[in-house]
Design a protein around this motif. Sequence first.
Motif, PDB file in Angstrom:
ATOM      1  N   ARG A   1       0.813  -1.214  -0.060  1.00 53.51           N
ATOM      2  CA  ARG A   1       0.057   0.120   0.024  1.00 53.51           C
ATOM      3  C   ARG A   1       0.927   1.337   0.054  1.00 53.51           C
ATOM      4  O   ARG A   1       0.207   2.393  -0.211  1.00 53.51           O
ATOM      5  CB  ARG A   1      -1.048  -0.172   1.218  1.00 53.51           C
ATOM      6  CG  ARG A   1      -1.912  -1.223   1.190  1.00 53.51           C
ATOM      7  CD  ARG A   1      -2.719  -1.237   2.405  1.00 53.51           C
ATOM      8  NE  ARG A   1      -3.592  -2.407   2.328  1.00 53.51           N
ATOM      9  CZ  ARG A   1      -5.007  -2.300   1.875  1.00 53.51           C
ATOM     10  NH1 ARG A   1      -5.379  -1.252   1.379  1.00 53.51           N
ATOM     11  NH2 ARG A   1      -5.774  -3.360   2.064  1.00 53.51           N
ATOM     12  N   GLY A   2       2.062   1.189   0.310  1.00 53.29           N
ATOM     13  CA  GLY A   2       3.067   2.470   0.299  1.00 53.29           C
ATOM     14  C   GLY A   2       3.391   2.816  -0.925  1.00 53.29           C
ATOM     15  O   GLY A   2       3.492   1.887  -1.978  1.00 53.29           O
ATOM     16  N   ASP A   3       4.059   3.995  -0.977  1.00 57.18           N
ATOM     17  CA  ASP A   3       4.542   4.516  -2.186  1.00 57.18           C
ATOM     18  C   ASP A   3       6.155   4.161  -2.186  1.00 57.18           C
ATOM     19  O   ASP A   3       6.503   3.526  -1.492  1.00 57.18           O
ATOM     20  CB  ASP A   3       4.611   5.971  -2.485  1.00 57.18           C
ATOM     21  CG  ASP A   3       4.954   6.823  -1.360  1.00 57.18           C
ATOM     22  OD1 ASP A   3       5.951   6.331  -0.426  1.00 57.18           O
ATOM     23  OD2 ASP A   3       4.450   7.934  -1.075  1.00 57.18           O
ATOM     24  N   ALA A   4       6.892   4.661  -3.214  1.00 58.52           N
ATOM     25  CA  ALA A   4       8.203   4.276  -3.221  1.00 58.52           C
ATOM     26  C   ALA A   4       9.390   4.728  -2.275  1.00 58.52           C
ATOM     27  O   ALA A   4      10.063   4.035  -1.566  1.00 58.52           O
ATOM     28  CB  ALA A   4       8.866   4.882  -4.397  1.00 58.52           C
ATOM     29  N   ASP A   5       8.649   5.995  -1.526  1.00 59.02           N
ATOM     30  CA  ASP A   5       9.442   6.510  -0.260  1.00 59.02           C
ATOM     31  C   ASP A   5       9.196   5.620   0.756  1.00 59.02           C
ATOM     32  O   ASP A   5      10.149   5.401   1.684  1.00 59.02           O
ATOM     33  CB  ASP A   5       8.809   7.999  -0.013  1.00 59.02           C
ATOM     34  CG  ASP A   5       9.539   8.979  -0.832  1.00 59.02           C
ATOM     35  OD1 ASP A   5      10.370   8.824  -1.543  1.00 59.02           O
ATOM     36  OD2 ASP A   5       9.154   9.953  -0.985  1.00 59.02           O
TER      37      ASP A   5
ATOM     38  N   ARG B   1       7.828  -8.474  -4.269  1.00 54.47           N
ATOM     39  CA  ARG B   1       6.807  -7.672  -4.485  1.00 54.47           C
ATOM     40  C   ARG B   1       7.307  -6.094  -4.612  1.00 54.47           C
ATOM     41  O   ARG B   1       6.919  -5.242  -5.452  1.00 54.47           O
ATOM     42  CB  ARG B   1       5.585  -7.756  -3.586  1.00 54.47           C
ATOM     43  CG  ARG B   1       4.611  -6.578  -3.638  1.00 54.47           C
ATOM     44  CD  ARG B   1       3.743  -7.011  -5.169  1.00 54.47           C
ATOM     45  NE  ARG B   1       2.635  -6.180  -5.463  1.00 54.47           N
ATOM     46  CZ  ARG B   1       2.087  -5.857  -6.501  1.00 54.47           C
ATOM     47  NH1 ARG B   1       2.703  -5.995  -7.446  1.00 54.47           N
ATOM     48  NH2 ARG B   1       1.221  -4.951  -6.510  1.00 54.47           N
ATOM     49  N   MET B   2       8.158  -5.832  -3.601  1.00 55.40           N
ATOM     50  CA  MET B   2       8.837  -4.510  -3.750  1.00 55.40           C
ATOM     51  C   MET B   2       9.445  -4.347  -5.139  1.00 55.40           C
ATOM     52  O   MET B   2       9.540  -2.848  -5.578  1.00 55.40           O
ATOM     53  CB  MET B   2       9.965  -4.340  -2.468  1.00 55.40           C
ATOM     54  CG  MET B   2      10.212  -3.081  -2.008  1.00 55.40           C
ATOM     55  SD  MET B   2      11.240  -2.825  -0.808  1.00 55.40           S
ATOM     56  CE  MET B   2      10.195  -2.952   0.626  1.00 55.40           C
ATOM     57  N   VAL B   3      10.373  -5.111  -5.593  1.00 55.36           N
ATOM     58  CA  VAL B   3      10.841  -5.183  -6.754  1.00 55.36           C
ATOM     59  C   VAL B   3      10.070  -4.881  -7.903  1.00 55.36           C
ATOM     60  O   VAL B   3      10.136  -4.263  -8.864  1.00 55.36           O
ATOM     61  CB  VAL B   3      12.181  -6.370  -7.109  1.00 55.36           C
ATOM     62  CG1 VAL B   3      12.668  -6.352  -8.381  1.00 55.36           C
ATOM     63  CG2 VAL B   3      13.007  -6.517  -5.948  1.00 55.36           C
TER      64      VAL B   3
ATOM     65  N   VAL C   1      14.947   2.930  -3.970  1.00 54.71           N
ATOM     66  CA  VAL C   1      14.559   1.565  -3.382  1.00 54.71           C
ATOM     67  C   VAL C   1      15.625   0.601  -3.627  1.00 54.71           C
ATOM     68  O   VAL C   1      15.815  -0.368  -2.886  1.00 54.71           O
ATOM     69  CB  VAL C   1      13.135   1.168  -4.108  1.00 54.71           C
ATOM     70  CG1 VAL C   1      12.845  -0.230  -3.411  1.00 54.71           C
ATOM     71  CG2 VAL C   1      12.026   2.253  -3.633  1.00 54.71           C
ATOM     72  N   GLN C   2      16.249   0.661  -4.785  1.00 51.46           N
ATOM     73  CA  GLN C   2      17.352  -0.260  -5.189  1.00 51.46           C
ATOM     74  C   GLN C   2      18.445  -0.356  -4.154  1.00 51.46           C
ATOM     75  O   GLN C   2      18.844  -1.685  -3.928  1.00 51.46           O
ATOM     76  CB  GLN C   2      17.738   0.026  -6.641  1.00 51.46           C
ATOM     77  CG  GLN C   2      16.930  -0.086  -7.785  1.00 51.46           C
ATOM     78  CD  GLN C   2      17.538   0.573  -8.996  1.00 51.46           C
ATOM     79  OE1 GLN C   2      18.707   0.824  -8.919  1.00 51.46           O
ATOM     80  NE2 GLN C   2      16.640   0.509  -9.958  1.00 51.46           N
ATOM     81  N   ASP C   3      18.942   0.739  -3.886  1.00 54.87           N
ATOM     82  CA  ASP C   3      20.103   0.914  -2.941  1.00 54.87           C
ATOM     83  C   ASP C   3      19.722   0.148  -1.641  1.00 54.87           C
ATOM     84  O   ASP C   3      20.819  -0.720  -1.125  1.00 54.87           O
ATOM     85  CB  ASP C   3      20.780   2.093  -3.007  1.00 54.87           C
ATOM     86  CG  ASP C   3      21.271   2.829  -4.051  1.00 54.87           C
ATOM     87  OD1 ASP C   3      21.375   1.881  -5.199  1.00 54.87           O
ATOM     88  OD2 ASP C   3      21.450   3.930  -4.161  1.00 54.87           O
TER      89      ASP C   3
END
Length: 377
Positions: A139-143, A163-165, A174-176
């Motif tokens: 439900r969250g955004d990228a931040d 799922r995050m990926v 998000v990658q780092d």
Amino acid sequence: MADQKLSAEDVNRLLADPSGLARAETADKLSRQFGELELTEAERQLAVDIFRIMVRDAEVRVREALATNLKENPLVPNDVAMSLARDVSSVAMPILEFSTVLTNEDLIEIVRSQDPDKQKAVARRKEVDAKVANELVERGDADVAATLAANQGADLTENAMLRMVDRFGDVEGVQDPLANRARLPVTVAERLVTRVSETLRQHILENHELPADLAADLVLHSRERATISLSTESNEDEVERLVRQMQEHGRLTPSIVLRAVCMGDIKFFEYALAVRTGIPIVNARELIHDNGDLGLKGIYGKAGLPQAFYPAIRAAVDVAGETDYDGEENDRERYSRRMIERVLTQYGDLGVDFESADLEYLLAKMNTLPPTLHAEG
């Protein structure tokens, strides 16, 4: 007044004061005193009753004072904590980030109903339960995802990270932190490498004058190298999950199977053939390492891999059976070089002339071989 314990009379007088500042001072002092052990049960109950009034105070600074001083107090009633948690961000965030009074069910409700700032506060908690983390990922955004990925106290399951990926794998923020998790399942790493490589391919196409097929080849080779590097450091279960994931998404290509065996990653090669043929790994290994040629040839054919690659596979499996890593610096590179030299010799015996022992060159040349080339030649 600041150094004295508030009495019931003090509280009643201050609550009646129309000044917001006075009520905020009252809230600050009372909520700080609530953590003191010498309060009697009657005094503590009186304080709780007053808190229940103060959480409805129209003055934000009154509620901010409560939240700041009660955020780490385990004796705060759940209903008071939840009232503060649902409040405006300046009130809610200290409670959401620090309060141990809130249950996982409370936190999930907040994540489902509140804004990204509050979701990020939940993501920063010292410990984030897997169920809460799953809700944040979904439900969250990228931040929010970046905050959660950076929190080593967050219980991120393999599925949650995948799922995050899927949702944010092309976002550098998000990658780092995801790549720097203390433990990153190989399936997640491979999916992340894939997303990053697709972003890189798009960047190359947009910023450099290269043909699309060349850009794709450059990225594919880089991705395959990274994937095999991940595989070599993984255990049996992880490699099996990795291979199955790659097969499911169409990434278990002939070139990566050949790359694996040429780099000495026999475990990946074994699972690749087992998954592509649908047979148990024990049976696959027996066929691959059969002393004769029929076992390997049979499973290779059933796997649907190019016949032009078979002599290389045969030679590589033979070398793997004869050679171990020497344990010295750069032993993997030396092992791979020996493997490629044997492959080149095998193809030389078949009348195919390769001029370089470089793996990328070898793979590129082999992709151009006619499909009718067989080991019997």
